[in-house]
Design an enzyme around this catalytic site. Structure first.
Site, PDB file in Angstrom:
ATOM      1  N   SER A   1      -0.029  -3.587 -11.137  1.00  0.00           N
ATOM      2  CA  SER A   1      -1.355  -3.582 -10.506  1.00  0.00           C
ATOM      3  C   SER A   1      -2.319  -4.319 -11.429  1.00  0.00           C
ATOM      4  O   SER A   1      -2.047  -4.467 -12.631  1.00  0.00           O
ATOM      5  CB  SER A   1      -1.819  -2.128 -10.342  1.00  0.00           C
ATOM      6  OG  SER A   1      -3.203  -2.074 -10.079  1.00  0.00           O
TER       7      SER A   1
ATOM      8  N   TYR B   1      -2.667   6.796 -12.820  1.00  0.00           N
ATOM      9  CA  TYR B   1      -2.219   5.523 -12.219  1.00  0.00           C
ATOM     10  C   TYR B   1      -2.325   4.387 -13.243  1.00  0.00           C
ATOM     11  O   TYR B   1      -1.376   3.610 -13.437  1.00  0.00           O
ATOM     12  CB  TYR B   1      -3.084   5.218 -10.996  1.00  0.00           C
ATOM     13  CG  TYR B   1      -2.684   4.001 -10.193  1.00  0.00           C
ATOM     14  CD1 TYR B   1      -1.662   4.074  -9.250  1.00  0.00           C
ATOM     15  CD2 TYR B   1      -3.342   2.785 -10.350  1.00  0.00           C
ATOM     16  CE1 TYR B   1      -1.311   2.969  -8.483  1.00  0.00           C
ATOM     17  CE2 TYR B   1      -3.002   1.681  -9.591  1.00  0.00           C
ATOM     18  CZ  TYR B   1      -1.985   1.773  -8.652  1.00  0.00           C
ATOM     19  OH  TYR B   1      -1.636   0.677  -7.901  1.00  0.00           O
TER      20      TYR B   1
HETATM   21  P1  NAD Z   1       1.602   2.313   0.310  1.00  0.00           P
HETATM   22  O1  NAD Z   1       1.065   3.670   0.077  1.00  0.00           O
HETATM   23  O2  NAD Z   1       1.229   1.614   1.556  1.00  0.00           O
HETATM   24  O3  NAD Z   1       3.190   2.310   0.160  1.00  0.00           O
HETATM   25  C1  NAD Z   1       3.808   2.930  -0.921  1.00  0.00           C
HETATM   26  C2  NAD Z   1       5.199   3.313  -0.525  1.00  0.00           C
HETATM   27  O4  NAD Z   1       5.849   3.998  -1.594  1.00  0.00           O
HETATM   28  C3  NAD Z   1       5.228   4.242   0.688  1.00  0.00           C
HETATM   29  O5  NAD Z   1       6.173   3.761   1.609  1.00  0.00           O
HETATM   30  C4  NAD Z   1       5.670   5.571   0.089  1.00  0.00           C
HETATM   31  O6  NAD Z   1       6.367   6.383   0.985  1.00  0.00           O
HETATM   32  C5  NAD Z   1       6.567   5.088  -1.041  1.00  0.00           C
HETATM   33  N1  NAD Z   1       6.864   6.149  -1.996  1.00  0.00           N
HETATM   34  C6  NAD Z   1       5.993   6.979  -2.615  1.00  0.00           C
HETATM   35  N2  NAD Z   1       6.677   7.864  -3.370  1.00  0.00           N
HETATM   36  C7  NAD Z   1       8.003   7.586  -3.228  1.00  0.00           C
HETATM   37  C8  NAD Z   1       9.189   8.145  -3.743  1.00  0.00           C
HETATM   38  N3  NAD Z   1       9.180   9.214  -4.583  1.00  0.00           N
HETATM   39  N4  NAD Z   1      10.375   7.586  -3.386  1.00  0.00           N
HETATM   40  C9  NAD Z   1      10.417   6.547  -2.530  1.00  0.00           C
HETATM   41  N5  NAD Z   1       9.320   5.972  -2.006  1.00  0.00           N
HETATM   42  C10 NAD Z   1       8.122   6.503  -2.351  1.00  0.00           C
HETATM   43  O7  NAD Z   1       1.175   1.435  -0.957  1.00  0.00           O
HETATM   44  P2  NAD Z   1       1.142  -0.159  -1.145  1.00  0.00           P
HETATM   45  O8  NAD Z   1      -0.270  -0.555  -1.180  1.00  0.00           O
HETATM   46  O9  NAD Z   1       2.073  -0.836  -0.224  1.00  0.00           O
HETATM   47  O10 NAD Z   1       1.665  -0.218  -2.650  1.00  0.00           O
HETATM   48  C11 NAD Z   1       2.931  -0.708  -3.027  1.00  0.00           C
HETATM   49  C12 NAD Z   1       2.941  -0.898  -4.533  1.00  0.00           C
HETATM   50  O11 NAD Z   1       1.939  -1.850  -4.893  1.00  0.00           O
HETATM   51  C13 NAD Z   1       2.629   0.382  -5.316  1.00  0.00           C
HETATM   52  O12 NAD Z   1       3.399   0.419  -6.494  1.00  0.00           O
HETATM   53  C14 NAD Z   1       1.150   0.224  -5.640  1.00  0.00           C
HETATM   54  O13 NAD Z   1       0.763   0.936  -6.786  1.00  0.00           O
HETATM   55  C15 NAD Z   1       1.072  -1.282  -5.850  1.00  0.00           C
HETATM   56  N6  NAD Z   1      -0.293  -1.803  -5.695  1.00  0.00           N
HETATM   57  C16 NAD Z   1      -0.935  -1.789  -4.485  1.00  0.00           C
HETATM   58  C17 NAD Z   1      -2.228  -2.288  -4.393  1.00  0.00           C
HETATM   59  C18 NAD Z   1      -3.011  -2.319  -3.097  1.00  0.00           C
HETATM   60  O14 NAD Z   1      -4.196  -2.678  -3.120  1.00  0.00           O
HETATM   61  N7  NAD Z   1      -2.437  -1.977  -1.960  1.00  0.00           N
HETATM   62  C19 NAD Z   1      -2.856  -2.800  -5.525  1.00  0.00           C
HETATM   63  C20 NAD Z   1      -2.178  -2.789  -6.740  1.00  0.00           C
HETATM   64  C21 NAD Z   1      -0.893  -2.295  -6.812  1.00  0.00           C
END
Ligand code: NAD
Length: 264
Positions: free
Chosen positions: A148, A161
């Site tokens: 991130s 986080y």
């Molecule tokens: P999201 O919440 O839409 O999806 C996250 C997914 O991870 C979900 O499908 C959830 O069920 C799954 N998950 C959570 N715990 C789990 C577990 N124990 N086992 C298996 N699956 C599990 O989030 P996103 O925005 O798609 O984020 C994806 C990645 O990108 C994450 O690591 C997040 O930290 C990172 N990220 C996202 C953003 C953003 O703005 N969306 C920014 C920076 C980083």
């Protein structure tokens, strides 16, 4: 339909947390590259099935596997699914993640552990599983960790986080160095503000949405497909000399946006 990297065709990938958001966009993009994708989900089976249908529609292959990435058994099941269904593993994407907001002096140990278990330990367990397979097979495999912008930018009230993502950064760099001589490449992607379910509540509030956009020099929220494009490039041989980086896909959020109008 997007497709760019011929060497990805028929390659086998595991994508954790692939039922929604960035994970499902990466799975879909891998489908467009005609890859075979093991789509992991934790609880949202319908979301994972939709992602799998999109992969198949795009010309790739996909299966869905329920597993908790915070457990050794869970990640092992994902590797087994890749081998049993597709005979191999080439790319492992540690995407699953979650965040919990709380002032740090009120953050419960339980909530701290929940975030660290998935965002940091899950990345370790997934990477370890993939590395062990790549070593055994003498395979020049590829690992991509979703970090991130908060591996670099502190984030008050999200200490667990930020701690996890800061850890993912040095973990990625460390194993990139440790396995470089084996031809295994390990990189991270650092998304900024991306339009996914993790941000749904925040972005539904216009004031919070505008405040977030204001922190992005490009003046907009990113799409999951723009993150998936980076994953495809990192997975492909087009990035063959790249290891240990974090590829920020953030519209410039890591560029000190408070200075964007020349003040200071
Ligand atoms: P999201 O919440 O839409 O999806 C996250 C997914 O991870 C979900 O499908 C959830 O069920 C799954 N998950 C959570 N715990 C789990 C577990 N124990 N086992 C298996 N699956 C599990 O989030 P996103 O925005 O798609 O984020 C994806 C990645 O990108 C994450 O690591 C997040 O930290 C990172 N990220 C996202 C953003 C953003 O703005 N969306 C920014 C920076 C980083």
């Amino acid at each position: 339909m997007k497709k760019m990297y011929d060497d990805l065709k028929e390659k086998v990938a595991v994508v954790t947390g692939g039922s929604k958001g960035i994970g499902s966009a990466i799975a879909k993009r891998f489908g467009q590259e005609k890859m075979k994708v093991v789509i992991n989900y934790n609880s949202d089976q319908a979301g994972a099935q939709k992602a799998a249908d999109e992969v198949i529609e795009a010309g790739g292959n996909a299966i869905i596997v329920q597993a908790d990435v915070a457990t050794e058994q869970g990640v092992q099941e994902l590797l087994t699914a890749a081998i049993n269904n597709y005979g191999d593993l080439d790319v492992w994407v540690n995407n699953a993640g979650l965040e919990i907001k709380s002032p740090t002096h009120e953050l419960s140990l339980e909530d701290w552990n929940k975030v660290i278990a998935v965002d940091q330990t899950g990345v370790f367990l997934g990477s370890k599983t993939a590395l062990a397979y790549f070593k055994k097979q003498q395979k020049k495999g590829n690992i991509i960790n979703l970090s991130s912008v908060h591996e670099r930018i502190p984030w008050p009230t999200f200490a667990s986080y930020a701690a996890a993502k800061g850890g993912v950064k040095l973990f990625t760099q460390t194993i990139a160095m440790e396995y470089a001589k084996d031809g295994i490449r390990v990189n991270a992607i650092g998304p900024g503000a991306i339009n996914t379910p993790i941000n749904a509540e925040k972005f539904a509030d216009k004031a919070q949405y505008d405040q977030t956009v204001n922190m992005v020099p490009m003046d907009r929220i990113g799409d999951p497909e723009e993150v998936a494009a980076g994953a495809a490039w990192l997975a492909s041989n087009e990035s063959s000399y790249v290891t240990g980086i974090t590829l920020f896909i953030d519209g410039g959020m890591t560029l000190y946006p408070a200075f964007k109008d020349g003040q200071g």
